[in-house]
Design an enzyme around this catalytic site. Structure first.
Site, mmCIF file in Angstrom:
data_model
loop_
_atom_site.group_PDB
_atom_site.id
_atom_site.type_symbol
_atom_site.label_atom_id
_atom_site.label_comp_id
_atom_site.label_asym_id
_atom_site.label_seq_id
_atom_site.Cartn_x
_atom_site.Cartn_y
_atom_site.Cartn_z
ATOM 1 C CE LYS A 70 0.731 1.339 4.380
ATOM 2 N NZ LYS A 70 1.149 2.647 4.875
ATOM 3 C CB THR A 95 -1.513 4.776 3.149
ATOM 4 O OG1 THR A 95 -1.597 3.965 4.319
ATOM 5 C CG2 THR A 95 -0.095 5.292 3.015
HETATM 6 O O1 LIG Z 1 3.075 7.720 6.607
HETATM 7 P P1 LIG Z 1 3.128 6.445 5.826
HETATM 8 O O2 LIG Z 1 2.896 6.648 4.371
HETATM 9 O O3 LIG Z 1 4.362 5.654 6.139
HETATM 10 O O4 LIG Z 1 1.902 5.544 6.314
HETATM 11 C C1 LIG Z 1 1.707 5.354 7.674
HETATM 12 C C2 LIG Z 1 0.917 4.105 8.006
HETATM 13 O O5 LIG Z 1 1.499 2.961 7.457
HETATM 14 C C3 LIG Z 1 -0.540 4.182 7.716
HETATM 15 O O6 LIG Z 1 -1.192 3.045 8.191
#
Ligand SMILES: O=P(O)(O)OC[C@H](O)CO
Ligand SMILES: NC(=O)c1ccc[n+]([C@@H]2O[C@H](COP(=O)([O-])OP(=O)(O)OC[C@H]3O[C@@H](n4cnc5c(N)ncnc54)[C@H](O)[C@@H]3O)[C@@H](O)[C@H]2O)c1
Length: 332
Positions: free
Chosen positions: A191, A248
């Site tokens: 993701k 995300t």
């Molecule tokens: O800030 P990111 O893109 O690393 O995403 C944070 C978390 O994985 C969201 O669940």
């Protein structure tokens, strides 16, 4: 009372340590830098990573890993994916022989193409049943300010999964158990790559139809890879798949989305890095390892491939969009 060591004092390590402490678990954090440990233990605030968030007075911190690990029932690994192996090699001799190891990291190791649970088993020699992963729509700052959210704790040993669930359930944080470690890890790592793609589209000025199309086709390629590796499609339709993907890809708090947005605005990799305020955007490295993993299983991941080519081969975002739309048409 169960005891946890949280190794890594970045934004998620700190927010999850707060969750554990709020759930009544005895928590000691390890921070790489002494001043971060002092800020958490003395001021009850992590000024570098979660400024303005009051941490529980019961939460302690140290820069001495042996002290944090002493007597820990749960060892929570909260460092970035690409540094987990080297850190764990140092910590491994200090980890209790029956401790449960919980990975918070969302990435695939470059070179080996291993998931984090595989790295943990390989480095520590632990039985795979002792290794759990936590993944879900969990933007650190939202959790830290106690906005309600759910997550998944996956472990093949249900007793350990239940113990971790009990140790981290609070009035604002709701963990579900699952035995599908592969599905949770693939959902979490992939993701981030799709969030980079969404950021690139948003930064290019594209709107919600485009973002929804990327999220949905991103999910399709994540499921293809997950199933090829042995994950359950239902896991990827759950919190660790769709849930985390939507959070995300949509949130301005996401480092991956913000990084992609800068690239979409025409920024360089260096200026995009500034958008993450020194924090890790795991998808930047994992786009290459996920792409290689998919290729080794003959799985098609066109969005992941495009993100890799933008980040590492100099492809311009607008050309990537053109190439994706120029692919042959097919059935859904
Ligand atoms: O800030 P990111 O893109 O690393 O995403 C944070 C978390 O994985 C969201 O669940
Ligand atoms: N921040 C979130 O919202 C969030 C939520 C869920 C999962 N995650 C995942 O959790 C993991 C950790 O992310 P984070 O948000 O806490 O990252 P971060 O960038 O906020 O902090 C990373 C921490 O690891 C330390 N670190 C960095 N390189 C290191 C090295 N080589 N050796 C030892 N320590 C090192 C940093 O000093 C810092 O304490 C990532 O895999 C991320 O994808 C993050």
């Amino acid at each position: 009372m169960s005891k946890a060591a949280v190794l890594g004092a970045g934004s998620w390590g700190t927010a999850f340590a707060k969750v554990l402490a709020d759930a009544g678990t005895d928590v000691t954090m390890w921070a790489r830098r002494a001043e971060v440990a002092e800020s958490i233990a003395g001021r009850h605030e992590n000024v570098d990573y979660l400024p303005g968030v009051a941490l529980p007075s019961t939460l302690t911190a140290t820069d001495d890993a042996a002290a944090a690990l002493d007597g820990a029932d749960f060892v929570v690994l909260a460092v970035p994916s690409q540094s987990l192996r080297s850190n764990l090699a140092e910590w491994s001799p200090m980890i209790g022989e029956d401790a449960t190891l919980l990975s918070l990291a969302k990435g695939i190791e470059t070179g080996t193409l291993m998931r984090m649970s595989q790295v943990i088993v390989q480095v520590t020699g632990a039985d795979p049943g002792r290794v759990a992963v936590l993944s879900g729509p969990n933007l650190a700052r939202e959790i830290a300010i106690e906005q309600p959210a759910a997550t998944v704790i996956a472990c093949t040993d249900s007793t350990r999964a239940l113990a971790l669930q009990k140790a981290s359930a609070t009035g604002y944080f709701r963990p579900y158990t699952n035995s599908d470690v592969i599905g949770c890890e693939i959902g979490g790592a992939c993701k981030n790559v799709i969030a980079l793609a969404c950021g690139m589209a948003a930064g290019s000025g594209l709107g919600d139809n485009t973002i929804a199309s990327i999220i949905t086709r991103g999910l399709a390629e994540i499921i293809r890879l997950g199933v090829a590796l042995g994950a359950k499609p239902t896991t990827l339709a759950g919190l660790a798949g769709v849930g985390d993907l939507v959070a995300t890809c949509s949130s301005p708090l996401s480092r991956n989305r913000s990084f992609g947005e800068r690239l979409g605005q025409g920024g360089s990799m260096e200026t995009a890095q500034e958008a993450t305020h020194g924090q890790v955007a795991e998808g930047v490295k994992s786009c290459s390892s996920v792409r290689a993993l998919a290729s080794s299983y003959d799985v098609e991941m066109p969005l992941t491939d495009a993100v890799h080519r933008v980040c590492h081969e100099g492809l311009v975002v607008q050309d990537a969009i053109g190439q994706l739309l120029g692919r042959r048409t097919k059935s859904e």
